[in-house]
Motif scaffolding. Sequence first.
Motif: not given
Length: 253
Positions: A18-25
């Motif tokens: 939700v924060l957008g800090t989980l990225r990429g694969r």
Amino acid sequence: MRYRGKPALQDKLAAEYVLGTLRGRARLRFQAWLREDAALRRTVAEWEGRLAPMAAGIAELHPPRRVWTAIQSRLGGGAPAAKPGFWDSLAFWRNWGLLATGCAAALLAAVALREPQTIEVPVVQTVEVPSSAMQPSYIALLHATAPDGQKLVFLAYAGRQSDELWVKNVALGEAPPDHGHELWGLPATAGEPPKSLGMLPKLGKGTIKLAAAADQSLRDFPALAISIEPAGGSKTGLPTGPVIAKGDCLRFW
């Protein structure tokens, strides 16, 4: 990474998503999990509900017009760029980005330290109701002899091809000391002696091992009876004690 059965990990990943800090694969993998896991989608929705008020409380920021003028100038579509001011300062925006990243990191740390929450997911169970799919079987309902002739005291059940007779003591009561309950098959022909099917288990329910499949052991007995016999069963092969229950042995097919 395996997340099933790990509420704390699920909660942390949902917050990062939700924060957008989980990225990429990692983000793509999490999105694939979301499509398959309703409980995980609810966790994400909860985080969106928590963080939405924070976003609503931050005023929308509009860059000054000179920023767009400078961009157009660099792209060759306008007048020469003016001397950059405070809002045009690269250092300002860099520091602002570092501050925002720090806030996100602090929030994630709080998420990681929070007590794990258990999410109750309703489980749908399918119960098959016995009907025509129930296997053909023998069923016996035995009632107490006089004076309680209408009282159901014993149940018995066996599949046609099974050599195990399932029995349940409903209200027989306990046998006298050093005695037990013996089950008998009553022949259809008058004058023929009853045949012992075995001693009933001491517990309220259990099984009796038949000499052969029920289709051979029970087919000639339209009724069953129970008598009180010495421990180990009758010594004569015939009932010697009082008959305390009797009932029909029905064919269910």
